[in-house]
Design a protein around this motif. Structure first.
Motif, PDB file in Angstrom:
ATOM      1  N   LEU A 101       1.129  -1.315   0.111  1.00 42.25           N
ATOM      2  CA  LEU A 101      -0.196  -0.035   0.069  1.00 42.25           C
ATOM      3  C   LEU A 101       0.944   1.076   0.033  1.00 42.25           C
ATOM      4  O   LEU A 101       1.330   1.595   1.092  1.00 42.25           O
ATOM      5  CB  LEU A 101      -0.992  -0.214   1.319  1.00 42.25           C
ATOM      6  CG  LEU A 101      -1.581  -1.019   1.312  1.00 42.25           C
ATOM      7  CD1 LEU A 101      -2.595  -1.265   2.664  1.00 42.25           C
ATOM      8  CD2 LEU A 101      -2.651  -1.525   0.078  1.00 42.25           C
ATOM      9  N   LEU A 102       1.369   1.665  -1.283  1.00 38.66           N
ATOM     10  CA  LEU A 102       2.054   2.731  -1.421  1.00 38.66           C
ATOM     11  C   LEU A 102       1.581   4.014  -0.791  1.00 38.66           C
ATOM     12  O   LEU A 102       2.425   4.902  -0.015  1.00 38.66           O
ATOM     13  CB  LEU A 102       2.452   3.252  -2.772  1.00 38.66           C
ATOM     14  CG  LEU A 102       3.275   2.035  -3.488  1.00 38.66           C
ATOM     15  CD1 LEU A 102       3.429   2.194  -5.191  1.00 38.66           C
ATOM     16  CD2 LEU A 102       4.649   1.782  -2.921  1.00 38.66           C
ATOM     17  N   TRP A 103       0.043   4.253  -0.828  1.00 35.63           N
ATOM     18  CA  TRP A 103      -0.389   5.412  -0.090  1.00 35.63           C
ATOM     19  C   TRP A 103      -0.144   5.549   1.524  1.00 35.63           C
ATOM     20  O   TRP A 103       0.016   6.719   2.024  1.00 35.63           O
ATOM     21  CB  TRP A 103      -1.851   5.371  -0.331  1.00 35.63           C
ATOM     22  CG  TRP A 103      -2.468   4.575   0.167  1.00 35.63           C
ATOM     23  CD1 TRP A 103      -3.002   3.313  -0.540  1.00 35.63           C
ATOM     24  CD2 TRP A 103      -3.028   4.248   1.720  1.00 35.63           C
ATOM     25  NE1 TRP A 103      -3.618   2.467   0.437  1.00 35.63           N
ATOM     26  CE2 TRP A 103      -3.689   3.137   1.551  1.00 35.63           C
ATOM     27  CE3 TRP A 103      -3.132   5.055   2.561  1.00 35.63           C
ATOM     28  CZ2 TRP A 103      -4.478   2.629   2.525  1.00 35.63           C
ATOM     29  CZ3 TRP A 103      -3.803   4.452   3.715  1.00 35.63           C
ATOM     30  CH2 TRP A 103      -4.263   3.282   3.912  1.00 35.63           C
ATOM     31  N   ALA A 104       0.194   4.296   2.021  1.00 35.85           N
ATOM     32  CA  ALA A 104       0.266   4.197   3.346  1.00 35.85           C
ATOM     33  C   ALA A 104       1.852   4.105   3.922  1.00 35.85           C
ATOM     34  O   ALA A 104       1.879   4.267   5.275  1.00 35.85           O
ATOM     35  CB  ALA A 104      -0.273   2.952   4.088  1.00 35.85           C
ATOM     36  N   LYS A 105       2.612   4.159   2.951  1.00 37.14           N
ATOM     37  CA  LYS A 105       4.100   4.114   3.371  1.00 37.14           C
ATOM     38  C   LYS A 105       4.728   5.044   4.420  1.00 37.14           C
ATOM     39  O   LYS A 105       5.014   4.825   5.423  1.00 37.14           O
ATOM     40  CB  LYS A 105       4.985   3.892   2.142  1.00 37.14           C
ATOM     41  CG  LYS A 105       6.239   3.645   2.359  1.00 37.14           C
ATOM     42  CD  LYS A 105       7.135   3.529   1.126  1.00 37.14           C
ATOM     43  CE  LYS A 105       8.529   3.149   1.280  1.00 37.14           C
ATOM     44  NZ  LYS A 105       9.243   3.009  -0.100  1.00 37.14           N
ATOM     45  N   SER A 106       4.427   6.458   4.026  1.00 35.84           N
ATOM     46  CA  SER A 106       4.832   7.480   4.778  1.00 35.84           C
ATOM     47  C   SER A 106       3.938   7.410   6.195  1.00 35.84           C
ATOM     48  O   SER A 106       4.730   7.871   7.111  1.00 35.84           O
ATOM     49  CB  SER A 106       4.665   8.957   4.336  1.00 35.84           C
ATOM     50  OG  SER A 106       3.285   9.376   3.763  1.00 35.84           O
ATOM     51  N   PHE A 107       2.827   7.423   6.041  1.00 35.95           N
ATOM     52  CA  PHE A 107       2.194   7.226   7.231  1.00 35.95           C
ATOM     53  C   PHE A 107       2.510   6.026   8.202  1.00 35.95           C
ATOM     54  O   PHE A 107       2.533   6.371   9.604  1.00 35.95           O
ATOM     55  CB  PHE A 107       0.590   6.736   7.092  1.00 35.95           C
ATOM     56  CG  PHE A 107      -0.450   6.630   8.232  1.00 35.95           C
ATOM     57  CD1 PHE A 107      -0.570   7.574   8.970  1.00 35.95           C
ATOM     58  CD2 PHE A 107      -1.075   5.598   8.629  1.00 35.95           C
ATOM     59  CE1 PHE A 107      -1.498   7.747  10.176  1.00 35.95           C
ATOM     60  CE2 PHE A 107      -2.012   5.349   9.622  1.00 35.95           C
ATOM     61  CZ  PHE A 107      -2.062   6.488  10.559  1.00 35.95           C
ATOM     62  N   ALA A 108       3.046   4.906   7.805  1.00 32.14           N
ATOM     63  CA  ALA A 108       3.514   3.959   8.763  1.00 32.14           C
ATOM     64  C   ALA A 108       4.793   4.463   9.490  1.00 32.14           C
ATOM     65  O   ALA A 108       4.942   3.928  10.382  1.00 32.14           O
ATOM     66  CB  ALA A 108       3.907   2.629   7.715  1.00 32.14           C
ATOM     67  N   SER A 109       5.644   5.227   8.502  1.00 30.21           N
ATOM     68  CA  SER A 109       6.817   5.733   8.970  1.00 30.21           C
ATOM     69  C   SER A 109       6.429   6.539  10.319  1.00 30.21           C
ATOM     70  O   SER A 109       7.384   6.549  11.262  1.00 30.21           O
ATOM     71  CB  SER A 109       7.590   6.521   8.003  1.00 30.21           C
ATOM     72  OG  SER A 109       8.048   5.641   7.014  1.00 30.21           O
ATOM     73  N   ALA A 110       5.773   7.590   9.986  1.00 33.97           N
ATOM     74  CA  ALA A 110       5.331   8.504  11.001  1.00 33.97           C
ATOM     75  C   ALA A 110       4.812   7.689  12.425  1.00 33.97           C
ATOM     76  O   ALA A 110       4.952   8.122  13.263  1.00 33.97           O
ATOM     77  CB  ALA A 110       4.092   9.432  10.446  1.00 33.97           C
ATOM     78  N   LEU A 111       3.869   6.955  12.178  1.00 37.58           N
ATOM     79  CA  LEU A 111       3.405   5.939  13.193  1.00 37.58           C
ATOM     80  C   LEU A 111       4.776   5.327  13.947  1.00 37.58           C
ATOM     81  O   LEU A 111       4.693   5.450  15.249  1.00 37.58           O
ATOM     82  CB  LEU A 111       2.480   4.866  12.810  1.00 37.58           C
ATOM     83  CG  LEU A 111       0.997   5.219  12.296  1.00 37.58           C
ATOM     84  CD1 LEU A 111       0.081   3.790  11.830  1.00 37.58           C
ATOM     85  CD2 LEU A 111       0.257   5.736  13.610  1.00 37.58           C
ATOM     86  N   TYR A 112       5.417   4.752  13.243  1.00 35.81           N
ATOM     87  CA  TYR A 112       6.600   4.176  13.858  1.00 35.81           C
ATOM     88  C   TYR A 112       7.546   5.015  14.643  1.00 35.81           C
ATOM     89  O   TYR A 112       7.786   4.815  15.783  1.00 35.81           O
ATOM     90  CB  TYR A 112       7.338   3.463  12.795  1.00 35.81           C
ATOM     91  CG  TYR A 112       8.666   2.669  13.350  1.00 35.81           C
ATOM     92  CD1 TYR A 112       8.591   1.383  13.959  1.00 35.81           C
ATOM     93  CD2 TYR A 112       9.977   3.332  13.297  1.00 35.81           C
ATOM     94  CE1 TYR A 112       9.928   1.011  14.338  1.00 35.81           C
ATOM     95  CE2 TYR A 112      11.053   2.781  13.844  1.00 35.81           C
ATOM     96  CZ  TYR A 112      10.863   1.471  14.231  1.00 35.81           C
ATOM     97  OH  TYR A 112      12.282   0.778  14.842  1.00 35.81           O
ATOM     98  N   ASP A 113       7.692   6.026  13.977  1.00 36.09           N
ATOM     99  CA  ASP A 113       8.328   7.197  14.885  1.00 36.09           C
ATOM    100  C   ASP A 113       7.907   7.981  15.943  1.00 36.09           C
ATOM    101  O   ASP A 113       8.524   8.075  16.949  1.00 36.09           O
ATOM    102  CB  ASP A 113       8.820   8.432  13.512  1.00 36.09           C
ATOM    103  CG  ASP A 113       9.952   7.786  12.471  1.00 36.09           C
ATOM    104  OD1 ASP A 113      10.671   6.998  12.903  1.00 36.09           O
ATOM    105  OD2 ASP A 113       9.967   8.823  11.703  1.00 36.09           O
ATOM    106  N   ALA A 114       6.472   7.708  16.029  1.00 35.54           N
ATOM    107  CA  ALA A 114       5.934   8.264  17.101  1.00 35.54           C
ATOM    108  C   ALA A 114       5.590   7.065  18.357  1.00 35.54           C
ATOM    109  O   ALA A 114       4.921   7.466  19.158  1.00 35.54           O
ATOM    110  CB  ALA A 114       4.565   8.747  16.576  1.00 35.54           C
ATOM    111  N   GLY A 115       5.990   5.939  18.024  1.00 37.95           N
ATOM    112  CA  GLY A 115       6.025   4.890  18.884  1.00 37.95           C
ATOM    113  C   GLY A 115       4.640   4.378  18.859  1.00 37.95           C
ATOM    114  O   GLY A 115       3.944   3.516  19.757  1.00 37.95           O
ATOM    115  N   GLY A 116       3.852   4.286  17.712  1.00 35.54           N
ATOM    116  CA  GLY A 116       2.726   3.666  17.323  1.00 35.54           C
ATOM    117  C   GLY A 116       2.785   2.723  16.219  1.00 35.54           C
ATOM    118  O   GLY A 116       3.595   2.513  15.882  1.00 35.54           O
TER     119      GLY A 116
END
Length: 138
Positions: A101-116
């Protein structure tokens, strides 16, 4: 920000009447790739004979044009394929599709960095959504 090589992936089993999908299916997948919505990592076709035997088909055995390049061919292992094709009825076929899901790639990175992390996900097929809305929309 963390830079993942891949975004989230999903496995789909898309069922069809008969022994193979129509050519419009591959075109629809190609359109999604061209739009940058998804990246196809793996694609396998299966069919169940009228007697109930399951056959796993090579992509080149199911389409007559050039076989698309897959990033991670073989990602859908035999165990995955068998589980996804479990409900496939006799005389039908399915495309086992693994997409990033390319549309969710940056969202996944942001979640990871936020500890989510995504802890649950549930999908509702489009026909059900549309039927509900047609009956309940104002």
């Amino acid at each position: 920000m963390t830079d993942f090589d891949y975004g989230p992936i999903e496995f789909y089993a898309i069922g069809f009447e008969g022994d193979r999908p129509g050519p419009g299916v591959l075109q629809a997948i190609d359109d999604l790739v061209a739009e940058g919505t998804v990246n196809v990592l793996d694609l396998v076709f299966v069919r169940r004979s009228p007697e109930g035997e399951l056959e796993i088909l090579e992509l080149s055995d199911t389409i007559e044009s050039d076989v698309p390049a897959l990033d991670l061919e073989g990602l859908a292992g035999e165990e995955d394929i068998l589980a996804l094709a479990e409900g496939l009825g006799p005389g039908t076929s399915a495309a086992i599709l693994v997409i990033e899901l390319l549309w969710a790639k940056s969202f996944a990175s942001a979640l990871y960095d936020a500890g989510g992390a995504v802890i649950a996900r549930e999908g509702v097929p489009a026909p059900i959504v549309n039927a509900f809305l047609s009956e309940n929309a104002d």
